[in-house]
Design a protein around this motif. Structure first.
Motif, short mmCIF file in Angstrom:
data_model
loop_
_atom_site.label_atom_id
_atom_site.label_comp_id
_atom_site.label_asym_id
_atom_site.label_seq_id
_atom_site.Cartn_x
_atom_site.Cartn_y
_atom_site.Cartn_z
N ASN A 42 25.28 -45.96 18.57
CA ASN A 42 24.81 -44.59 18.83
C ASN A 42 25.03 -44.14 20.28
O ASN A 42 24.58 -43.08 20.68
N ASN A 43 25.78 -44.93 21.03
CA ASN A 43 26.17 -44.49 22.37
C ASN A 43 27.62 -44.01 22.40
O ASN A 43 28.27 -44.02 23.44
N GLN A 97 19.43 -59.79 21.35
CA GLN A 97 18.64 -58.58 21.12
C GLN A 97 17.34 -58.91 20.39
O GLN A 97 16.28 -58.37 20.72
N GLU A 137 18.19 -50.54 12.65
CA GLU A 137 17.78 -51.65 13.52
C GLU A 137 16.30 -52.03 13.31
O GLU A 137 15.89 -53.14 13.62
N TYR A 180 8.64 -52.40 27.46
CA TYR A 180 10.03 -52.05 27.76
C TYR A 180 10.58 -51.01 26.79
O TYR A 180 10.93 -49.90 27.19
N PHE A 234 21.55 -58.88 33.00
CA PHE A 234 21.30 -58.09 31.78
C PHE A 234 21.72 -58.84 30.51
O PHE A 234 20.99 -58.88 29.53
N ARG A 278 26.65 -56.05 16.40
CA ARG A 278 25.21 -56.00 16.15
C ARG A 278 24.80 -54.63 15.62
O ARG A 278 24.08 -54.50 14.63
N PHE A 280 14.80 -49.36 35.29
CA PHE A 280 15.81 -49.37 36.36
C PHE A 280 15.12 -49.32 37.72
O PHE A 280 14.46 -48.34 38.06
N THR A 309 24.14 -48.88 32.29
CA THR A 309 24.39 -50.32 32.50
C THR A 309 25.87 -50.62 32.69
O THR A 309 26.28 -51.78 32.53
N ILE A 342 20.73 -53.75 36.24
CA ILE A 342 19.70 -54.68 35.75
C ILE A 342 20.31 -56.08 35.91
O ILE A 342 21.18 -56.47 35.13
C1 GN1 Z 1 18.54 -49.94 24.56
O1 GN1 Z 1 19.15 -47.06 25.63
P1 GN1 Z 1 19.61 -47.53 24.27
O2 GN1 Z 1 18.68 -47.19 23.17
O3 GN1 Z 1 21.02 -47.05 24.05
C2 GN1 Z 1 18.84 -51.05 25.57
C3 GN1 Z 1 19.99 -51.89 25.04
C4 GN1 Z 1 19.62 -52.47 23.70
C5 GN1 Z 1 19.25 -51.34 22.74
C6 GN1 Z 1 18.76 -51.86 21.42
C7 GN1 Z 1 19.03 -50.38 29.26
O4 GN1 Z 1 19.68 -49.13 24.41
O5 GN1 Z 1 20.27 -52.95 25.95
O6 GN1 Z 1 20.69 -53.21 23.20
O7 GN1 Z 1 18.22 -50.51 23.31
N1 GN1 Z 1 19.15 -50.48 26.87
C8 GN1 Z 1 18.65 -51.02 27.99
O8 GN1 Z 1 18.81 -50.86 20.47
O9 GN1 Z 1 17.90 -52.01 27.97
#
Ligand code: GN1
Ligand code: ADP
Ligand code: MG
Length: 373
Positions: free
Chosen positions: A226-227, A317, A268, A331, A163, A260, A61, A245, A160
């Motif tokens: 998981n979010n 992804q 994953e 990253y 994105f 996904r 970021f 984001t 971003i």
């Molecule tokens: C990242 O931060 P997280 O693990 O929730 C990523 C997502 C991807 C993901 C793949 C800011 O997510 O865009 O889809 O990993 N976040 C960022 O698991 O790039």
């Protein structure tokens, strides 16, 4: 923690936020790929209170004050909406501003820290265990999009840029392949061949947007299973987290990311690709849950493309993991050499499985949508 991040000095850090009581512990928390997340526990008059402290990743970021401005606006709006609910405190992610009033604190090493109230008696999962979990999560992301329809104020910052610009992601992949800066292309032939072959997928959602068929909205953009926090006893989705984001985007990017991250029968980064497949019963639960909360505002074109959005975002992804592997793992956090390549292979296997089921998924969505009208 990222390889280059200094070990946090929690005693000093917690003083930067108005947290009462005695610091009891600070432990790494969750399995996010981007930020450094810790659960910090306090004790005050025999009562325990936890907070979530996060060091935001400055390599990902570029403008953290702008990002935190977005989060402050979105969490304020969500809190106002949750205020009437008897369990309102667990139904909206809430920031604890730093003692100086800013939404973040900078440590002496230049690290950017923020603090949230801890959502207790809840957890997130990396892999969906039941269709009910999937339906609850999809409903929660739909509700979140609905919440943002009337977010007051100016357009949110793009934290971003580009994105979910899948074409741009493809170009980045091509650049990292041409440079092959770490000599890794030879070991990634199958994944590279798959990426090149599926290039037409990258424009599917972008073309819909360019033609005006699908509108820009305010979306989560990291609608990964998981979010979302699920209540540990009722399994209800309490709220979505990871708001870095939240910005202008397409509803289909969020639904695609749910497909996904939730339909995959395996993790994953599962290496045994035979275990990777899109589970149709989980797709059905996602579509049902999402339409229950978002069906009222989605356009016909959005509904029509729910199934294909999963293919596009899963492909995107895979491209992102492959690009990061070729570029030297700068990253995503990795836990072993080749981790990003394994993740890319996994995502591409999931694309194949989604492709094989596309017609069935499309007819299911049509059926569900017709039941609603
Ligand atoms: C990242 O931060 P997280 O693990 O929730 C990523 C997502 C991807 C993901 C793949 C800011 O997510 O865009 O889809 O990993 N976040 C960022 O698991 O790039
Ligand atoms: P990352 O951007 O690295 O993915 P997240 O913000 O998603 O970081 O946080 C990582 C994990 O921490 C989430 O998957 C979730 O399980 C948990 N989490 C996030 N926010 C909270 C919160 N306020 N209370 C409890 N757990 C949380
Ligand atoms: Mg996350």
């Amino acid at each position: 923690m990222t390889a280059t991040s200094p070990v946090p000095d929690f005693t000093a850090l917690v003083r930067a936020f108005p947290l009462a009581g005695r610091l009891v512990s600070a432990t790494p928390h969750g399995s996010g790929h981007i930020n450094d997340t810790y659960a910090v526990a306090f004790e005050e008059s025999g009562r325990g209170v936890r907070y979530l402290l996060q060091r935001v990743n400055p390599r990902v970021f570029a403008d953290i004050p702008a990002l935190m401005d977005n989060i402050a606006r979105v969490t304020r709006h969500a809190a106002a909406r949750a205020a009437g609910h008897p369990d309102g405190a667990r139904r909206a992610l809430a920031l604890v501003p730093a003692t100086d009033g800013r939404p973040y604190h900078r440590d002496p090493d230049g690290g950017w820290w923020r603090c949230y109230h801890f959502i207790e008696r809840a957890r997130s999962y990396d892999v969906v265990e039941t269709p009910a979990h999937a339906a609850a999560a999809a409903r929660a992301f739909g509700e979140f999009q609905r919440l943002l329809v009337d977010l007051p104020g100016t357009r949110l910052h793009e934290t971003i840029p580009g994105f979910h610009d899948t074409r741009r992601r493809f170009l980045a992949f091509q650049r990292s392949l041409a440079a092959d800066a770490h000599g890794r292309a030879a070991g990634a032939r199958a994944e590279i061949a798959f990426a090149l072959q599926r290039e037409p997928l990258v424009d599917v959602l972008l073309d819909l947007q360019a033609s005006g068929a699908v509108p820009e909205r305010v979306t989560h953009n990291d609608a990964k299973f998981n979010n979302v926090m699920l209540d540990t006893s009722t399994h209800e989705a309490l709220c979505v987290v990871d708001l870095d984001t939240v910005m202008p985007g397409l509803a289909l990017n969020d639904f695609g990311d749910l497909v996904r991250s939730a339909t995959n029968a395996a993790a994953e980064d599962e290496r045994a690709l035979g275990r990777v497949r899109a589970r149709p019963e989980i797709f059905a639960a996602l579509a049902e849950g999402y339409l229950a909360s978002a069906g009222a505002f989605l356009t016909a074109a959005e509904v029509e493309h729910l199934a294909v959005s999963g293919q596009v975002i899963t492909f995107e992804q895979g491209l992102r993991f492959l690009t990061d592997h070729l570029a030297g793992d700068t990253y995503y956090k990795i836990r072993r050499p080749g981790h990003n390549l394994e993740r890319a292979a996994n995502q591409f296997a999931l694309v194949r499985s989604l492709e094989a089921q596309r017609a069935a998924m499309e007819s299911l969505v049509r059926r569900l949508a017709s039941l609603r009208t």
